[in-house]
Design a protein around this motif. Structure first.
Motif, PDB file in Angstrom:
ATOM      1  N   ASP A 115       0.907  -1.140   0.128  1.00 26.94           N
ATOM      2  CA  ASP A 115       0.062   0.229   0.063  1.00 26.94           C
ATOM      3  C   ASP A 115       0.728   1.367  -0.039  1.00 26.94           C
ATOM      4  N   SER A 116       2.142   0.985   0.179  1.00 27.89           N
ATOM      5  CA  SER A 116       3.005   2.227   0.429  1.00 27.89           C
ATOM      6  C   SER A 116       3.047   2.761  -1.080  1.00 27.89           C
ATOM      7  N   ALA A 117       2.843   4.133  -1.255  1.00 25.99           N
ATOM      8  CA  ALA A 117       2.395   5.075  -2.441  1.00 25.99           C
ATOM      9  C   ALA A 117       2.286   6.334  -1.714  1.00 25.99           C
ATOM     10  N   VAL A 118       1.998   7.329  -3.042  1.00 22.51           N
ATOM     11  CA  VAL A 118       1.712   8.582  -2.642  1.00 22.51           C
ATOM     12  C   VAL A 118      -0.007   8.784  -3.265  1.00 22.51           C
ATOM     13  N   TYR A 119      -0.846   9.067  -2.276  1.00 23.63           N
ATOM     14  CA  TYR A 119      -2.134   9.167  -2.635  1.00 23.63           C
ATOM     15  C   TYR A 119      -2.361  10.678  -2.755  1.00 23.63           C
ATOM     16  N   LEU A 120      -3.153  10.766  -3.747  1.00 26.59           N
ATOM     17  CA  LEU A 120      -3.233  12.250  -4.387  1.00 26.59           C
ATOM     18  C   LEU A 120      -4.799  12.239  -4.378  1.00 26.59           C
TER      19      LEU A 120
END
Lengths: 113, 112
Positions: A86-91
């Motif tokens: 789930d590691s990511a940048v959530y925009l």
């Protein structure tokens, strides 16, 4: 504020924990979107709200992901039992209507350890 | 269904030189096309968009793009780049719905 605001800007959590990511859209924008940007990839659609209702949640990867927008303004993306993937940048993005260009926030960088 | 291909993941270019960032798309319906720029630690900012009309679209910061329907392309150009143009650029397509489909991005590095 003048733009889309996302909090926190960074979030580090342990595998299995629950997280909430917040989005404050531009005032008056009825459309709100969540996208996820993984390393080396372009943003991928997660969910779209028109007003209070989720008009399309087809991009949510599984039932651990859920988003709400109870009063048609602020939205919260909720992730249960987080996984390292789930590691990511959530925009978050908002727009005055469906046919208008999107205005993006700076994103929340989520790191699951 | 629609997709976007950005042919170059990284483009180095010297300052004041011209640059072209390539974008090809596929879609079964008429499309709207966009270029977004992402500066380090910032959100995506709209550079320009093609909705209809003239196929040559001018955007902010001196960028322009040309929609070519026969080649299904929407390449981004600037005649003379500046150090401040160093960023990641994303091409995106909207097939008449609210969903934007993005390419993987092109990192533009301007060399002094």
């Amino acid at each position: 504020g003048a733009g889309v605001s996302q909090t926190p800007s960074n979030k580090v959590t342990e595998k299995g924990k629950y997280v909430e990511l917040r989005c404050d859209p531009i005032s008056g924008h009825t459309a709100l979107y969540w996208y996820r940007q993984s390393l080396g990839q372009g943003p991928e659609f997660l969910i779209y709200f028109q007003g209070t209702g989720a008009a399309d949640d087809s991009g949510l990867p599984n039932d651990r992901f859920f988003a709400v927008r109870p009063e048609g303004s602020v939205s919260t993306l909720k992730i249960q039992r987080t996984e390292r993937g789930d590691s990511a940048v959530y925009l978050c993005a908002s727009s005055p209507g469906m046919d208008s260009p999107l205005h993006f926030g700076n994103g929340t960088r989520l790191t699951v350890t | 269904a629609q997709s976007v291909t950005q042919l170059d993941s990284q483009v180095p270019v010297f300052e004041e030189a011209p640059v072209e960032l390539r974008c090809n798309y596929s879609s079964s319906v008429s499309v709207y096309l966009f270029w977004y720029v992402q500066y380090p630690n910032q959100g995506l900012q709209l550079l320009l968009k093609y909705l209809s009309g003239s196929t040559l679209v001018k955007g902010i910061n001196g960028f322009e793009a040309e929609f070519n329907k026969s080649q299904t392309s929407f390449h981004l150009r600037k005649p003379s780049v500046h150090i401040s143009d160093t960023a990641e650029y994303f091409c995106a397509v909207n097939g008449g719905s609210y969903q934007l489909t993005f390419g993987k991005g092109t990192k533009l590095s301007v060399i002094p």
